[in-house]
Motif scaffolding. Structure first.
Motif, PDB file in Angstrom:
ATOM      1  N   LYS A   7      70.743   4.364  57.623  1.00 23.81           N
ATOM      2  CA  LYS A   7      69.423   4.961  57.864  1.00 23.81           C
ATOM      3  C   LYS A   7      68.594   4.020  58.734  1.00 23.81           C
ATOM      4  O   LYS A   7      68.639   2.810  58.569  1.00 23.81           O
ATOM      5  N   ASP A   8      67.844   4.594  59.676  1.00 22.62           N
ATOM      6  CA  ASP A   8      66.962   3.779  60.508  1.00 22.62           C
ATOM      7  C   ASP A   8      65.604   3.655  59.822  1.00 22.62           C
ATOM      8  O   ASP A   8      65.419   4.054  58.678  1.00 22.62           O
ATOM      9  N   ASN A  10      62.942   5.238  60.197  1.00 28.99           N
ATOM     10  CA  ASN A  10      62.316   6.524  59.885  1.00 28.99           C
ATOM     11  C   ASN A  10      63.117   7.303  58.848  1.00 28.99           C
ATOM     12  O   ASN A  10      62.900   8.487  58.658  1.00 28.99           O
ATOM     13  N   ASN A  11      64.056   6.616  58.196  1.00 33.48           N
ATOM     14  CA  ASN A  11      64.914   7.206  57.175  1.00 33.48           C
ATOM     15  C   ASN A  11      65.810   8.312  57.725  1.00 33.48           C
ATOM     16  O   ASN A  11      66.201   9.220  57.024  1.00 33.48           O
ATOM     17  N   GLU A  12      66.075   8.244  59.040  1.00 31.19           N
ATOM     18  CA  GLU A  12      66.995   9.194  59.655  1.00 31.19           C
ATOM     19  C   GLU A  12      68.379   8.554  59.700  1.00 31.19           C
ATOM     20  O   GLU A  12      68.517   7.349  59.889  1.00 31.19           O
ATOM     21  N   GLU A  13      69.380   9.402  59.541  1.00 29.65           N
ATOM     22  CA  GLU A  13      70.742   8.889  59.518  1.00 29.65           C
ATOM     23  C   GLU A  13      71.224   8.511  60.910  1.00 29.65           C
ATOM     24  O   GLU A  13      70.974   9.225  61.881  1.00 29.65           O
ATOM     25  N   ILE A  14      71.894   7.353  60.978  1.00 29.27           N
ATOM     26  CA  ILE A  14      72.512   6.870  62.210  1.00 29.27           C
ATOM     27  C   ILE A  14      74.002   6.688  61.907  1.00 29.27           C
ATOM     28  O   ILE A  14      74.358   6.025  60.934  1.00 29.27           O
TER      29      ILE A  14
END
Length: 130
Positions: A7-8, A10-14
């Motif tokens: 997670k980055d 911004n709590n978005e998955e990478i």
């Protein structure tokens, strides 16, 4: 290929695509060093010489094919007279399989050995040492 999800900020998955590979020369060197502990056998070198798997020597008598998960090994060998070829083969095969697996995680699926010469003990030691 391993896919790692992280997670980055911004709590978005990478998704990461990571891979570990080995060059043929690396596997050849592992095989070369592994053979150092196998008594009574030497690997053929160009020019007709032989070596017993010492570091810094040529690997002409060792050929490998490296895949993503598996390795195949072909050897050209010189046998010391009086030694049991079948026992030596069994020993070197197990040694190569163990060392390649423990160092790389790759499975050795083939170890093919061709004995190209037999030398008496004196000739054998002279070839290895010089």
């Amino acid at each position: 290929m391993a896919n790692d999800i992280q997670k980055d900020f911004n709590n978005e998955e990478i998704e990461h695509r990571s891979v570990l590979t080995f060059g043929e020369q690396v596997i050849e060197k592992i095989v070369e060093v592994a053979l150092d502990g196998v008594d009574g056998v030497a690997v053929v070198r160009s020019g007709g010489g032989a070596f017993g798997g010492r570091i810094g020597k040529s690997t002409d008598g060792i050929n490998v094919e490296v895949g993503e998960k598996e390795v195949a090994v072909d050897l050209r060998l010189i046998l010391e007279f009086g030694k049991n070829a079948k026992e030596i083969y069994t020993n070197l095969k197990a040694t190569i399989e163990d060392q390649v697996m423990s160092m790389t995680g790759l499975k050795v699926v083939e170890v093919n050995a061709r004995v190209e010469d037999v030398l008496n003990s004196e000739e054998f030691r002279a070839r290895i040492e010089g």
